[in-house]
Design a protein around this motif. Sequence first.
Motif, short mmCIF file in Angstrom:
data_model
loop_
_atom_site.label_atom_id
_atom_site.label_comp_id
_atom_site.label_asym_id
_atom_site.label_seq_id
_atom_site.Cartn_x
_atom_site.Cartn_y
_atom_site.Cartn_z
N GLY A 161 -8.13 6.57 13.75
CA GLY A 161 -6.82 6.81 13.14
C GLY A 161 -6.82 6.54 11.65
O GLY A 161 -7.77 5.97 11.10
N TRP A 162 -5.72 6.97 11.02
CA TRP A 162 -5.59 6.82 9.57
C TRP A 162 -4.15 6.52 9.19
O TRP A 162 -3.22 7.20 9.62
CB TRP A 162 -6.02 8.11 8.85
CG TRP A 162 -7.45 8.46 9.11
CD1 TRP A 162 -8.55 8.10 8.38
CD2 TRP A 162 -7.95 9.23 10.21
NE1 TRP A 162 -9.69 8.58 8.95
CE2 TRP A 162 -9.36 9.28 10.07
CE3 TRP A 162 -7.36 9.88 11.29
CZ2 TRP A 162 -10.16 9.95 10.98
CZ3 TRP A 162 -8.15 10.55 12.21
CH2 TRP A 162 -9.54 10.58 12.04
N PHE A 163 -3.99 5.47 8.38
CA PHE A 163 -2.71 5.22 7.73
C PHE A 163 -2.69 6.05 6.45
O PHE A 163 -3.66 6.05 5.68
CB PHE A 163 -2.55 3.74 7.39
CG PHE A 163 -2.32 2.88 8.60
CD1 PHE A 163 -1.08 2.84 9.22
CD2 PHE A 163 -3.34 2.08 9.11
CE1 PHE A 163 -0.86 2.04 10.33
CE2 PHE A 163 -3.13 1.28 10.22
CZ PHE A 163 -1.89 1.27 10.83
N ARG A 215 -5.21 9.85 2.98
CA ARG A 215 -5.67 8.81 3.90
C ARG A 215 -6.07 7.56 3.11
O ARG A 215 -6.94 7.62 2.25
CB ARG A 215 -6.86 9.32 4.73
CG ARG A 215 -6.46 10.37 5.75
CD ARG A 215 -7.65 10.91 6.52
NE ARG A 215 -7.21 11.75 7.63
CZ ARG A 215 -8.03 12.40 8.44
NH1 ARG A 215 -9.35 12.29 8.28
NH2 ARG A 215 -7.56 13.15 9.42
N ILE A 216 -5.44 6.44 3.44
CA ILE A 216 -5.65 5.20 2.71
C ILE A 216 -6.47 4.20 3.51
O ILE A 216 -7.41 3.59 2.98
CB ILE A 216 -4.29 4.57 2.32
CG1 ILE A 216 -3.47 5.55 1.48
CG2 ILE A 216 -4.52 3.26 1.57
CD1 ILE A 216 -4.14 5.97 0.18
N LEU A 217 -6.13 4.01 4.78
CA LEU A 217 -6.85 3.08 5.65
C LEU A 217 -7.32 3.81 6.90
O LEU A 217 -6.53 4.51 7.54
CB LEU A 217 -5.96 1.92 6.06
CG LEU A 217 -5.81 0.72 5.11
CD1 LEU A 217 -4.85 -0.28 5.72
CD2 LEU A 217 -7.15 0.07 4.84
N SER A 218 -8.58 3.63 7.25
CA SER A 218 -9.13 4.19 8.47
C SER A 218 -9.19 3.10 9.54
O SER A 218 -9.46 1.94 9.24
CB SER A 218 -10.55 4.72 8.22
OG SER A 218 -10.56 5.71 7.22
N THR A 219 -8.96 3.48 10.78
CA THR A 219 -9.02 2.54 11.90
C THR A 219 -9.86 3.14 13.02
O THR A 219 -9.83 4.35 13.25
CB THR A 219 -7.63 2.19 12.44
OG1 THR A 219 -7.10 3.32 13.16
CG2 THR A 219 -6.67 1.82 11.32
N VAL A 220 -10.58 2.28 13.73
CA VAL A 220 -11.32 2.70 14.93
C VAL A 220 -11.17 1.61 15.99
O VAL A 220 -11.53 0.46 15.74
CB VAL A 220 -12.82 2.95 14.66
CG1 VAL A 220 -13.45 3.61 15.89
CG2 VAL A 220 -13.05 3.79 13.43
N LEU A 238 0.80 -1.22 0.00
CA LEU A 238 0.00 0.00 0.00
C LEU A 238 0.84 1.28 0.00
O LEU A 238 0.31 2.36 -0.23
CB LEU A 238 -0.94 0.00 1.22
CG LEU A 238 -2.03 -1.06 1.21
CD1 LEU A 238 -2.81 -1.03 2.53
CD2 LEU A 238 -2.98 -0.86 0.03
N GLY A 239 2.13 1.16 0.31
CA GLY A 239 2.97 2.35 0.34
C GLY A 239 2.60 3.31 1.46
O GLY A 239 2.77 4.53 1.32
N LEU A 240 2.13 2.77 2.58
CA LEU A 240 1.74 3.62 3.70
C LEU A 240 2.96 4.28 4.31
O LEU A 240 3.98 3.64 4.56
CB LEU A 240 1.00 2.79 4.74
CG LEU A 240 -0.24 2.04 4.23
CD1 LEU A 240 -0.81 1.14 5.32
CD2 LEU A 240 -1.28 3.01 3.72
N PHE A 241 2.83 5.58 4.59
CA PHE A 241 3.97 6.39 5.03
C PHE A 241 3.95 6.64 6.54
O PHE A 241 4.98 6.60 7.19
CB PHE A 241 3.96 7.72 4.27
CG PHE A 241 5.03 8.68 4.67
CD1 PHE A 241 6.35 8.45 4.29
CD2 PHE A 241 4.75 9.81 5.42
CE1 PHE A 241 7.36 9.33 4.67
CE2 PHE A 241 5.74 10.70 5.78
CZ PHE A 241 7.06 10.46 5.41
N ASP A 242 2.77 6.93 7.09
CA ASP A 242 2.70 7.18 8.52
C ASP A 242 1.29 6.91 9.04
O ASP A 242 0.41 6.47 8.28
CB ASP A 242 3.15 8.61 8.86
CG ASP A 242 2.22 9.68 8.31
OD1 ASP A 242 1.19 9.34 7.67
OD2 ASP A 242 2.50 10.89 8.51
N TYR A 243 1.10 7.18 10.32
CA TYR A 243 -0.19 6.94 10.99
C TYR A 243 -0.46 8.09 11.94
O TYR A 243 0.43 8.55 12.65
CB TYR A 243 -0.12 5.63 11.77
CG TYR A 243 -1.38 5.27 12.53
CD1 TYR A 243 -2.50 4.78 11.87
CD2 TYR A 243 -1.45 5.42 13.92
CE1 TYR A 243 -3.66 4.44 12.56
CE2 TYR A 243 -2.60 5.09 14.62
CZ TYR A 243 -3.70 4.60 13.93
OH TYR A 243 -4.85 4.27 14.62
#
Length: 230
Positions: free
Chosen positions: A214-216, A148-153, A117-122
Motif C-alpha cells: 500500500g501507499w499513503f 506516493r509518500i509512504l510505502s507499506t507492506v 506529511l500532509g497525507l491525503f489518502d491510502y
Amino acid sequence: MPTEVQPVKSLYVENSIPAFSREEPFSNLLMDLQTKGWSVQDDFFSTDFTQALMDEVENIHIAYMQQAGVGRKQDHQVVLDTRRDYIQWIDPDKPIKKDFLKMMEDLRVALNRRLFLGLFDYEAHFARYETGAFYEKHIDAFKGESNRILSTVLYLNEGWQEGEGGELVIYDENDPTIEIGRFYPKKGRLAVFLSECFYHEVVVANRTRHSIAGWFRINNTTSMTLDPDQ
C-alpha cells in the motif's frame, strides 16, 4: 449413502476482531520514521486480525487477480522481466477489508499529526508471488514526480522458513548499492518506508507468498490535471 457435510468456516464479522493487541500500536513506527525514514514492525496487528486478512487473500482465485505491472493509468504496462506478482486492489466491500482500510486511515491521521506529511489518502492491494516470482530493485516514487509518500507492506504468510526466499531487501537512502535490511515475509510483519528515498526489491520466492502492498499519498490534483488513483 449420505453425503458427508463439510464444516462451514466461520465468517469474519465487522468490528468483532480487535485490530491491535498493543495500547499504542503506532508509537514505535512513528519514532522510526521520524529518525531514519523506515520501519519494520512485527505483529503490528493482532493475531486474529492478521489471520482474517490471510484467509481473505488465500481464498482469492487467481482468475480474479491481475498480472502486476509498472506505471499508473495510461502509463501502466506489464514487464515480466521486472516483476511477476499478481494483485487485487482492496475495496471496502467486505468487513475485514473495510476494517483494514479504517485502521490504515487511523495510521494516516497519526502520521500527519506527528510528522506533518500532509497525507491525503491510502491505496492498497493484495499481492501474490507464486513460486519463482520476484520484483527487481526499484523505487516507488521519483522525487517531484509522484504523489506516493509512504510505502507499506504487510506480510500474510504462515511459517516462512530460511531458504524459501521472498525477502524484502531495503537499500541505503544515500547509496542504493548498500543493503541496509533483509526481511523475511513473516506473518504479521509490517514494513513502512519513504517511497521516494529507499530502493527495494523482492527476492525470488520459492513458495507462494502473500502480502498487502500500500501507499499513503498526497493529493496532486490541480485545476488542469486530475490526480489518478491506482
